[in-house]
Motif scaffolding. Structure first.
Motif, PDB file in Angstrom:
ATOM      1  N   SER A  75       0.843  -1.199   0.000  1.00 45.46           N
ATOM      2  CA  SER A  75       0.000   0.000   0.000  1.00 45.46           C
ATOM      3  C   SER A  75       0.876   1.245   0.000  1.00 45.46           C
ATOM      4  O   SER A  75       2.104   1.154   0.072  1.00 45.46           O
ATOM      5  N   LYS A  76       0.232   2.399  -0.039  1.00 48.40           N
ATOM      6  CA  LYS A  76       0.976   3.664  -0.031  1.00 48.40           C
ATOM      7  C   LYS A  76       1.632   3.922   1.323  1.00 48.40           C
ATOM      8  O   LYS A  76       2.444   4.819   1.452  1.00 48.40           O
ATOM      9  N   LYS A  77       1.299   3.124   2.324  1.00 48.26           N
ATOM     10  CA  LYS A  77       1.969   3.237   3.622  1.00 48.26           C
ATOM     11  C   LYS A  77       3.350   2.595   3.568  1.00 48.26           C
ATOM     12  O   LYS A  77       4.199   2.880   4.390  1.00 48.26           O
ATOM     13  N   GLY A  78       3.549   1.691   2.610  1.00 46.03           N
ATOM     14  CA  GLY A  78       4.815   0.999   2.444  1.00 46.03           C
ATOM     15  C   GLY A  78       4.655  -0.150   1.477  1.00 46.03           C
ATOM     16  O   GLY A  78       3.640  -0.841   1.486  1.00 46.03           O
ATOM     17  N   ILE A  79       5.664  -0.337   0.618  1.00 48.06           N
ATOM     18  CA  ILE A  79       5.581  -1.370  -0.421  1.00 48.06           C
ATOM     19  C   ILE A  79       6.977  -1.885  -0.718  1.00 48.06           C
ATOM     20  O   ILE A  79       7.968  -1.155  -0.577  1.00 48.06           O
ATOM     21  N   ASP A  80       7.072  -3.155  -1.107  1.00 46.47           N
ATOM     22  CA  ASP A  80       8.377  -3.673  -1.517  1.00 46.47           C
ATOM     23  C   ASP A  80       8.438  -3.757  -3.042  1.00 46.47           C
ATOM     24  O   ASP A  80       7.452  -3.467  -3.731  1.00 46.47           O
ATOM     25  N   CYS A  81       9.596  -4.135  -3.571  1.00 48.15           N
ATOM     26  CA  CYS A  81       9.823  -4.066  -5.018  1.00 48.15           C
ATOM     27  C   CYS A  81       8.874  -4.950  -5.816  1.00 48.15           C
ATOM     28  O   CYS A  81       8.318  -4.524  -6.832  1.00 48.15           O
ATOM     29  N   SER A  82       8.668  -6.187  -5.367  1.00 44.17           N
ATOM     30  CA  SER A  82       7.831  -7.094  -6.156  1.00 44.17           C
ATOM     31  C   SER A  82       6.351  -6.718  -6.065  1.00 44.17           C
ATOM     32  O   SER A  82       5.618  -6.864  -7.033  1.00 44.17           O
ATOM     33  N   LYS A  83       5.926  -6.212  -4.940  1.00 38.93           N
ATOM     34  CA  LYS A  83       4.530  -5.771  -4.821  1.00 38.93           C
ATOM     35  C   LYS A  83       4.310  -4.501  -5.644  1.00 38.93           C
ATOM     36  O   LYS A  83       3.228  -4.284  -6.187  1.00 38.93           O
ATOM     37  N   PHE A  84       5.344  -3.667  -5.755  1.00 37.19           N
ATOM     38  CA  PHE A  84       5.222  -2.475  -6.593  1.00 37.19           C
ATOM     39  C   PHE A  84       5.087  -2.875  -8.058  1.00 37.19           C
ATOM     40  O   PHE A  84       4.201  -2.400  -8.769  1.00 37.19           O
ATOM     41  N   SER A  85       5.942  -3.781  -8.546  1.00 36.08           N
ATOM     42  CA  SER A  85       5.840  -4.197  -9.950  1.00 36.08           C
ATOM     43  C   SER A  85       4.519  -4.917 -10.200  1.00 36.08           C
ATOM     44  O   SER A  85       3.897  -4.742 -11.250  1.00 36.08           O
ATOM     45  N   LEU A  86       4.066  -5.695  -9.228  1.00 35.29           N
ATOM     46  CA  LEU A  86       2.762  -6.353  -9.339  1.00 35.29           C
ATOM     47  C   LEU A  86       1.647  -5.312  -9.436  1.00 35.29           C
ATOM     48  O   LEU A  86       0.751  -5.425 -10.278  1.00 35.29           O
ATOM     49  N   ALA A  87       1.706  -4.272  -8.592  1.00 37.77           N
ATOM     50  CA  ALA A  87       0.687  -3.209  -8.615  1.00 37.77           C
ATOM     51  C   ALA A  87       0.684  -2.496  -9.964  1.00 37.77           C
ATOM     52  O   ALA A  87      -0.384  -2.180 -10.507  1.00 37.77           O
ATOM     53  N   VAL A  88       1.869  -2.243 -10.512  1.00 32.03           N
ATOM     54  CA  VAL A  88       1.949  -1.605 -11.832  1.00 32.03           C
ATOM     55  C   VAL A  88       1.232  -2.475 -12.857  1.00 32.03           C
ATOM     56  O   VAL A  88       0.387  -1.991 -13.619  1.00 32.03           O
ATOM     57  N   TYR A  89       1.544  -3.761 -12.879  1.00 33.57           N
ATOM     58  CA  TYR A  89       0.946  -4.639 -13.883  1.00 33.57           C
ATOM     59  C   TYR A  89      -0.555  -4.819 -13.692  1.00 33.57           C
ATOM     60  O   TYR A  89      -1.305  -4.851 -14.654  1.00 33.57           O
ATOM     61  N   GLU A  90      -1.000  -4.922 -12.449  1.00 33.15           N
ATOM     62  CA  GLU A  90      -2.436  -5.081 -12.214  1.00 33.15           C
ATOM     63  C   GLU A  90      -3.212  -3.826 -12.590  1.00 33.15           C
ATOM     64  O   GLU A  90      -4.285  -3.903 -13.167  1.00 33.15           O
ATOM     65  N   ASN A  91      -2.666  -2.647 -12.277  1.00 37.41           N
ATOM     66  CA  ASN A  91      -3.392  -1.396 -12.490  1.00 37.41           C
ATOM     67  C   ASN A  91      -3.211  -0.796 -13.876  1.00 37.41           C
ATOM     68  O   ASN A  91      -4.109  -0.133 -14.379  1.00 37.41           O
ATOM     69  N   VAL A  92      -2.065  -0.995 -14.480  1.00 39.59           N
ATOM     70  CA  VAL A  92      -1.799  -0.394 -15.793  1.00 39.59           C
ATOM     71  C   VAL A  92      -2.098  -1.370 -16.922  1.00 39.59           C
ATOM     72  O   VAL A  92      -2.657  -0.990 -17.943  1.00 39.59           O
ATOM     73  N   PRO A 118       9.252   0.270 -22.619  1.00 39.89           N
ATOM     74  CA  PRO A 118       8.536   0.723 -21.425  1.00 39.89           C
ATOM     75  C   PRO A 118       7.490  -0.303 -20.989  1.00 39.89           C
ATOM     76  O   PRO A 118       6.746  -0.830 -21.802  1.00 39.89           O
ATOM     77  N   GLY A 119       7.501  -0.607 -19.698  1.00 41.31           N
ATOM     78  CA  GLY A 119       6.594  -1.601 -19.140  1.00 41.31           C
ATOM     79  C   GLY A 119       7.257  -2.948 -18.913  1.00 41.31           C
ATOM     80  O   GLY A 119       6.742  -3.771 -18.156  1.00 41.31           O
ATOM     81  N   ASP A 120       8.403  -3.200 -19.539  1.00 34.02           N
ATOM     82  CA  ASP A 120       9.117  -4.452 -19.296  1.00 34.02           C
ATOM     83  C   ASP A 120       9.638  -4.459 -17.864  1.00 34.02           C
ATOM     84  O   ASP A 120       9.830  -3.405 -17.245  1.00 34.02           O
ATOM     85  N   VAL A 136      10.360  -1.730 -12.954  1.00 32.50           N
ATOM     86  CA  VAL A 136       9.599  -1.605 -14.204  1.00 32.50           C
ATOM     87  C   VAL A 136      10.326  -0.603 -15.091  1.00 32.50           C
ATOM     88  O   VAL A 136      10.545   0.551 -14.695  1.00 32.50           O
ATOM     89  N   TYR A 137      10.691  -1.044 -16.292  1.00 34.20           N
ATOM     90  CA  TYR A 137      11.435  -0.199 -17.228  1.00 34.20           C
ATOM     91  C   TYR A 137      10.537   0.910 -17.763  1.00 34.20           C
ATOM     92  O   TYR A 137       9.382   0.684 -18.115  1.00 34.20           O
ATOM     93  N   ASP A 141      16.786   4.055 -20.414  1.00 29.23           N
ATOM     94  CA  ASP A 141      17.559   3.410 -19.343  1.00 29.23           C
ATOM     95  C   ASP A 141      17.062   3.716 -17.936  1.00 29.23           C
ATOM     96  O   ASP A 141      17.740   3.438 -16.957  1.00 29.23           O
ATOM     97  N   LYS A 142      15.869   4.260 -17.799  1.00 27.14           N
ATOM     98  CA  LYS A 142      15.292   4.550 -16.478  1.00 27.14           C
ATOM     99  C   LYS A 142      14.313   3.435 -16.095  1.00 27.14           C
ATOM    100  O   LYS A 142      13.665   2.840 -16.943  1.00 27.14           O
ATOM    101  N   PHE A 143      14.236   3.163 -14.802  1.00 24.45           N
ATOM    102  CA  PHE A 143      13.268   2.191 -14.305  1.00 24.45           C
ATOM    103  C   PHE A 143      12.737   2.651 -12.958  1.00 24.45           C
ATOM    104  O   PHE A 143      13.409   3.367 -12.212  1.00 24.45           O
ATOM    105  N   ALA A 144      11.499   2.265 -12.679  1.00 21.16           N
ATOM    106  CA  ALA A 144      10.858   2.586 -11.406  1.00 21.16           C
ATOM    107  C   ALA A 144      10.903   1.341 -10.537  1.00 21.16           C
ATOM    108  O   ALA A 144      10.731   0.215 -11.025  1.00 21.16           O
ATOM    109  N   HIS A 145      11.145   1.543  -9.253  1.00 24.22           N
ATOM    110  CA  HIS A 145      11.240   0.406  -8.328  1.00 24.22           C
ATOM    111  C   HIS A 145      11.070   0.892  -6.900  1.00 24.22           C
ATOM    112  O   HIS A 145      11.109   2.100  -6.636  1.00 24.22           O
ATOM    113  N   ALA A 146      10.879  -0.046  -5.999  1.00 20.99           N
ATOM    114  CA  ALA A 146      10.816   0.276  -4.576  1.00 20.99           C
ATOM    115  C   ALA A 146      12.165  -0.093  -3.967  1.00 20.99           C
ATOM    116  O   ALA A 146      12.469  -1.259  -3.744  1.00 20.99           O
ATOM    117  N   SER A 147      12.966   0.920  -3.721  1.00 27.63           N
ATOM    118  CA  SER A 147      14.291   0.749  -3.141  1.00 27.63           C
ATOM    119  C   SER A 147      14.165   0.564  -1.630  1.00 27.63           C
ATOM    120  O   SER A 147      13.403   1.273  -0.980  1.00 27.63           O
TER     121      SER A 147
END
Length: 193
Positions: A75-92, A118-120, A136-137, A141-147
């Motif tokens: 959630s927006k209270k806190g998220i890890d990398c795999s849940k973030f990529s999962l959220a991207v794929y489920e919502n986008v 983009p999206g890979d 998520v690419y 060469d930029k990617f979004a992730h939960a560091s």
């Protein structure tokens, strides 16, 4: 004297037409919300606007940037990398890709770094023989992730740290909504870099 008036009149009409054309062009650009969004996200994320094919992807990432890291969080209270990529794929993309980085990797077709779109997904082996991080690419060469140290952010694959631990890219192999979450990673997978 009539020649001067004629030339002045023609110049005036020409300037009016040029002014009209420029204001029409400005109205067209500013009234196109997708172009405005692309320009905005391009500046914020450092990705060229011509590389931004999916405005929904960039908007989703933008809304999550700054969310703190929390192992197992989703959630927006806190998220890890795999849940973030999962959220991207489920919502986008309306696709389920798996609940951790290893089974996400098992659900993608491997993509060479130079062929990323983009999206890979981009996968990393950080001080491990197994995949430990996913992002998520976005393009350029930029990617979004939960560091784990800075939460959801945009990073560059060419930064020394990410370049060192980069393993591979991947693109979902099944139709939207049909990905399985129980696949296991085979340690014998070969790196295509």
């Amino acid at each position: 004297m009539n020649t001067k008036k004629l030339v002045a009149g023609m110049l005036f009409i020409g300037l009016c037409l040029v002014s009209q054309a420029q204001s029409t062009k400005t109205k067209t650009t500013s009234s196109d919300p997708d172009n405005l969004a692309k320009e905005y996200f391009s500046q914020i994320m450092g990705v060229a606007s011509n590389a931004m094919a999916n405005t929904k992807l960039y908007q989703f990432v933008y809304e999550w940037v700054g969310t703190p890291y929390r192992l197992g969080g989703d959630s927006k209270k806190g998220i890890d990398c795999s849940k973030f990529s999962l959220a991207v794929y489920e919502n986008v993309f309306n696709t389920t890709i798996g609940y951790n980085s290893r089974n996400q990797y098992a659900n993608v077709k491997q993509v060479r770094k130079n062929d990323l779109q983009p999206g890979d997904l981009v996968f990393f082996k950080i001080r491990s023989r197994q995949i430990t991080h996913v992002g998520v690419y976005l393009g350029d060469d930029k990617f979004a992730h939960a560091s784990s140290s800075r939460g959801v952010m945009v990073s560059n694959l060419n930064e020394a740290y990410w370049k060192r631990y980069y393993y591979n890219g991947g693109r979902p192999i099944e139709e939207p909504g049909t990905m399985t979450a129980n696949a296991e990673l085979d340690d014998d997978n070969k790196n295509l870099n």
